[in-house]
Write a protein that holds these residues in place. Sequence first.
Motif, PDB file in Angstrom:
ATOM      1  N   VAL A   1       0.835  -1.203   0.000  1.00  0.00           N
ATOM      2  CA  VAL A   1       0.000   0.000   0.000  1.00  0.00           C
ATOM      3  C   VAL A   1       0.864   1.245   0.000  1.00  0.00           C
ATOM      4  CG1 VAL A   1      -1.624   1.354   1.371  1.00  0.00           C
ATOM      5  CG2 VAL A   1      -1.996  -1.102   1.060  1.00  0.00           C
ATOM      6  N   GLY A   2       1.942   1.211   0.832  1.00  0.00           N
ATOM      7  CA  GLY A   2       2.812   2.376   0.910  1.00  0.00           C
ATOM      8  C   GLY A   2       3.534   2.643  -0.392  1.00  0.00           C
ATOM      9  N   VAL A   3       4.035   1.582  -1.024  1.00  0.00           N
ATOM     10  CA  VAL A   3       4.748   1.755  -2.301  1.00  0.00           C
ATOM     11  C   VAL A   3       3.803   2.256  -3.377  1.00  0.00           C
ATOM     12  CG1 VAL A   3       5.925   0.518  -4.149  1.00  0.00           C
ATOM     13  CG2 VAL A   3       6.509   0.042  -1.770  1.00  0.00           C
ATOM     14  N   THR A   4       2.576   1.681  -3.409  1.00  0.00           N
ATOM     15  CA  THR A   4       1.594   2.116  -4.411  1.00  0.00           C
ATOM     16  C   THR A   4       1.273   3.590  -4.255  1.00  0.00           C
ATOM     17  OG1 THR A   4       0.640  -0.091  -4.483  1.00  0.00           O
ATOM     18  CG2 THR A   4      -0.710   1.712  -5.325  1.00  0.00           C
ATOM     19  N   THR A   5       1.059   3.996  -3.001  1.00  0.00           N
ATOM     20  CA  THR A   5       0.736   5.405  -2.736  1.00  0.00           C
ATOM     21  C   THR A   5       1.891   6.308  -3.134  1.00  0.00           C
ATOM     22  OG1 THR A   5      -0.667   4.738  -0.900  1.00  0.00           O
ATOM     23  CG2 THR A   5       0.022   7.037  -0.953  1.00  0.00           C
TER      24      THR A   5
ATOM     25  N   ARG B   1      -6.496  15.223  -9.465  1.00  0.00           N
ATOM     26  CA  ARG B   1      -6.601  15.494  -8.025  1.00  0.00           C
ATOM     27  C   ARG B   1      -7.634  14.576  -7.386  1.00  0.00           C
ATOM     28  NH1 ARG B   1      -7.409  21.324  -5.065  1.00  0.00           N
ATOM     29  NH2 ARG B   1      -5.304  21.579  -5.911  1.00  0.00           N
ATOM     30  N   ALA B   2      -8.772  14.398  -8.045  1.00  0.00           N
ATOM     31  CA  ALA B   2      -9.812  13.518  -7.504  1.00  0.00           C
ATOM     32  C   ALA B   2      -9.311  12.082  -7.400  1.00  0.00           C
ATOM     33  CB  ALA B   2     -11.059  13.583  -8.386  1.00  0.00           C
ATOM     34  N   GLU B   3      -8.537  11.653  -8.398  1.00  0.00           N
ATOM     35  CA  GLU B   3      -7.999  10.293  -8.373  1.00  0.00           C
ATOM     36  C   GLU B   3      -6.990  10.129  -7.245  1.00  0.00           C
ATOM     37  OE1 GLU B   3      -7.498   6.300  -9.621  1.00  0.00           O
ATOM     38  OE2 GLU B   3      -9.063   7.820  -9.897  1.00  0.00           O
ATOM     39  N   GLN B   4      -6.193  11.148  -7.026  1.00  0.00           N
ATOM     40  CA  GLN B   4      -5.236  11.099  -5.931  1.00  0.00           C
ATOM     41  C   GLN B   4      -5.962  11.003  -4.592  1.00  0.00           C
ATOM     42  OE1 GLN B   4      -2.669  14.503  -5.585  1.00  0.00           O
ATOM     43  NE2 GLN B   4      -1.235  13.459  -4.233  1.00  0.00           N
ATOM     44  N   GLU B   5      -7.016  11.778  -4.422  1.00  0.00           N
ATOM     45  CA  GLU B   5      -7.785  11.707  -3.185  1.00  0.00           C
ATOM     46  C   GLU B   5      -8.396  10.319  -3.011  1.00  0.00           C
ATOM     47  OE1 GLU B   5     -10.581  14.870  -3.538  1.00  0.00           O
ATOM     48  OE2 GLU B   5      -9.119  16.445  -3.025  1.00  0.00           O
ATOM     49  N   ARG B   6      -8.858   9.718  -4.113  1.00  0.00           N
ATOM     50  CA  ARG B   6      -9.427   8.373  -4.026  1.00  0.00           C
ATOM     51  C   ARG B   6      -8.370   7.371  -3.592  1.00  0.00           C
ATOM     52  NH1 ARG B   6      -9.782   3.832  -6.807  1.00  0.00           N
ATOM     53  NH2 ARG B   6      -8.445   4.602  -8.484  1.00  0.00           N
ATOM     54  N   LYS B   7      -7.169   7.484  -4.150  1.00  0.00           N
ATOM     55  CA  LYS B   7      -6.080   6.588  -3.768  1.00  0.00           C
ATOM     56  C   LYS B   7      -5.736   6.749  -2.287  1.00  0.00           C
ATOM     57  CE  LYS B   7      -4.985   4.701  -7.783  1.00  0.00           C
ATOM     58  NZ  LYS B   7      -4.987   3.240  -8.013  1.00  0.00           N
TER      59      LYS B   7
ATOM     60  N   GLN C   1      -7.770   7.723   0.077  1.00  0.00           N
ATOM     61  CA  GLN C   1      -8.848   7.120   0.855  1.00  0.00           C
ATOM     62  C   GLN C   1      -8.724   5.605   0.874  1.00  0.00           C
ATOM     63  OE1 GLN C   1     -12.358   8.677  -1.019  1.00  0.00           O
ATOM     64  NE2 GLN C   1     -12.123  10.719  -0.140  1.00  0.00           N
ATOM     65  N   GLU C   2      -8.350   5.012  -0.259  1.00  0.00           N
ATOM     66  CA  GLU C   2      -8.169   3.563  -0.316  1.00  0.00           C
ATOM     67  C   GLU C   2      -7.016   3.134   0.590  1.00  0.00           C
ATOM     68  OE1 GLU C   2      -7.644   2.516  -4.379  1.00  0.00           O
ATOM     69  OE2 GLU C   2      -9.792   2.611  -4.861  1.00  0.00           O
ATOM     70  N   ALA C   3      -5.929   3.902   0.590  1.00  0.00           N
ATOM     71  CA  ALA C   3      -4.797   3.581   1.451  1.00  0.00           C
ATOM     72  C   ALA C   3      -5.198   3.659   2.921  1.00  0.00           C
ATOM     73  CB  ALA C   3      -3.626   4.527   1.161  1.00  0.00           C
ATOM     74  N   GLU C   4      -5.990   4.669   3.280  1.00  0.00           N
ATOM     75  CA  GLU C   4      -6.457   4.794   4.661  1.00  0.00           C
ATOM     76  C   GLU C   4      -7.382   3.647   5.022  1.00  0.00           C
ATOM     77  OE1 GLU C   4      -7.224   6.219   8.502  1.00  0.00           O
ATOM     78  OE2 GLU C   4      -5.589   6.514   7.068  1.00  0.00           O
ATOM     79  N   ALA C   5      -8.257   3.256   4.087  1.00  0.00           N
ATOM     80  CA  ALA C   5      -9.145   2.120   4.350  1.00  0.00           C
ATOM     81  C   ALA C   5      -8.341   0.842   4.544  1.00  0.00           C
ATOM     82  CB  ALA C   5     -10.139   1.960   3.203  1.00  0.00           C
ATOM     83  N   ALA C   6      -7.288   0.654   3.741  1.00  0.00           N
ATOM     84  CA  ALA C   6      -6.431  -0.523   3.884  1.00  0.00           C
ATOM     85  C   ALA C   6      -5.720  -0.510   5.234  1.00  0.00           C
ATOM     86  CB  ALA C   6      -5.410  -0.573   2.751  1.00  0.00           C
ATOM     87  N   ARG C   7      -5.277   0.664   5.663  1.00  0.00           N
ATOM     88  CA  ARG C   7      -4.611   0.771   6.965  1.00  0.00           C
ATOM     89  C   ARG C   7      -5.556   0.392   8.086  1.00  0.00           C
ATOM     90  NH1 ARG C   7      -4.333   3.516  11.280  1.00  0.00           N
ATOM     91  NH2 ARG C   7      -6.043   4.880  10.662  1.00  0.00           N
TER      92      ARG C   7
ATOM     93  N   ALA D   1     -11.686  -2.923  17.917  1.00  0.00           N
ATOM     94  CA  ALA D   1     -11.550  -3.012  16.462  1.00  0.00           C
ATOM     95  C   ALA D   1     -11.711  -1.644  15.838  1.00  0.00           C
ATOM     96  CB  ALA D   1     -12.590  -3.976  15.899  1.00  0.00           C
ATOM     97  N   GLN D   2     -10.905  -1.375  14.851  1.00  0.00           N
ATOM     98  CA  GLN D   2     -11.006  -0.110  14.135  1.00  0.00           C
ATOM     99  C   GLN D   2     -12.131  -0.198  13.113  1.00  0.00           C
ATOM    100  OE1 GLN D   2      -9.130   2.647  14.751  1.00  0.00           O
ATOM    101  NE2 GLN D   2      -8.275   1.524  16.480  1.00  0.00           N
ATOM    102  N   VAL D   3     -13.018   0.741  13.182  1.00  0.00           N
ATOM    103  CA  VAL D   3     -14.137   0.761  12.253  1.00  0.00           C
ATOM    104  C   VAL D   3     -13.764   1.600  11.052  1.00  0.00           C
ATOM    105  CG1 VAL D   3     -16.553   1.359  11.930  1.00  0.00           C
ATOM    106  CG2 VAL D   3     -15.765   0.514  14.147  1.00  0.00           C
ATOM    107  N   ALA D   4     -13.913   1.046   9.889  1.00  0.00           N
ATOM    108  CA  ALA D   4     -13.587   1.779   8.668  1.00  0.00           C
ATOM    109  C   ALA D   4     -14.532   2.950   8.501  1.00  0.00           C
ATOM    110  CB  ALA D   4     -13.694   0.849   7.456  1.00  0.00           C
ATOM    111  N   PRO D   5     -14.074   4.068   7.947  1.00  0.00           N
ATOM    112  CA  PRO D   5     -14.955   5.217   7.768  1.00  0.00           C
ATOM    113  C   PRO D   5     -16.107   4.883   6.852  1.00  0.00           C
ATOM    114  CG  PRO D   5     -12.912   5.469   6.514  1.00  0.00           C
ATOM    115  CD  PRO D   5     -12.738   4.274   7.386  1.00  0.00           C
TER     116      PRO D   5
END
Length: 399
Positions: free
Chosen positions: A23-27, A215-221, A223-229, A259-263
């Motif tokens: 996830v970190g490398v992808t981001t 910019r929108a795609e970057q924000e989506r990425k 959010q996906e990284a945060e969800a994965a975390r 447990a961490q609840v995903a947003p």
Amino acid sequence: MSCWETSAPGSGRALRRAVALAVGVTTLLWSSSVADASAPSTPAEKAAQEIQAARDRADAAAQALFDTEAEIDRLQIEIGETEEELAEVEAEIDAARSGLEQQAVRNFVGAGGSTMPLLIDVTKTNENLTAEVFSSIATENVYTNLDDYDALIVEVDEVRGDLEQQQADADAATANFAVLIEQAEAEVILLGEIEEQRLEDEAVRKALEAQQRARAEQERKEQEAEAARQAAAAAAAAEAAAVAAATPAATPPQAAAPAQVAPEAAPSSSGSNLACPVAGPRAFADTWGAARSGGRSHQGVDVISPGGTPLVAMESGRVEFKSNGLGGQTLRLYGASGTRYYYAHLSGYEGGNRPVNKGDVVGYVGRTGNTTTNHLHLQIHPNGGQPINPYPITRAACG
């Protein structure tokens, strides 16, 4: 056995580390590609970046403005609470003073003295009062009452000091708010001038749209990284709970980490299929949940724009106009999708209650009702129910 299952000791931790690393490398790679792509290579791209920079400045000014407004409202709420507290303490002082006076009368009559001390006002020092009462009515009960009275005097002074500080803070925030209004409105006007000059060029419009998509795609990425975390954290918590459950009874069980609840996922309507409600230069501020006078919380998004800027229907439906004290001139758009939209603080309406198509002009930006700034207060009620934070949807609709 699924691809997520393994019997090798510690392989769960290794897998999580591998996922986190991926996830970190992808981001990182994505951020680098966006940074490289963002470098302007043509005059149109440079002009598009100038527009976006002006929008960012206007948005920052709008956010500062409405953050200060929320701070003023929060301070006003605190001032009201402190004033109530002060009134209660002063009432206790009045009751204590009355009790001491009655005790003084009883002891004076019983002692046969010729004079009776009078308690001074609570706003003055009580040193003379204490000396006189102690010298003429030296009883244990009166000593106790005077101790309580002294404590109340100290408390009321402290509460008054808190109130004075809160009022000073509110005055300073109010003065700053007036400056921020001018700054935000100036930034929006400047943005309008830049857009008017640059967006006449079709190439600039296309370059701006491309930058916004990136910019929108970057924000989506992100959010996906945060969800994965958060998913990895939840998996780690679940594994810790399983290990704790398998621990022998002789060892006190360890409490499992929560447990961490995903947003919560963003609404299915991203806003890209909606019309921007403000048909002109605008600046956004995410003020969802901010404190408001009367103990309310803000349930909309605020969009600053010059007074008289046209407002349009975000989707096709039916529009109805009403007025109220807080919102001033308002409208409700009952969208064909079932979503209800609430526009407030309009300076005027366009037409009357009627069916409208997406993009039809329905009113104009103003500052009627409980506000001092030209802006649109927008609420979005999916299926006509409770409001949701409209900032992401409105941002997607307006770019």
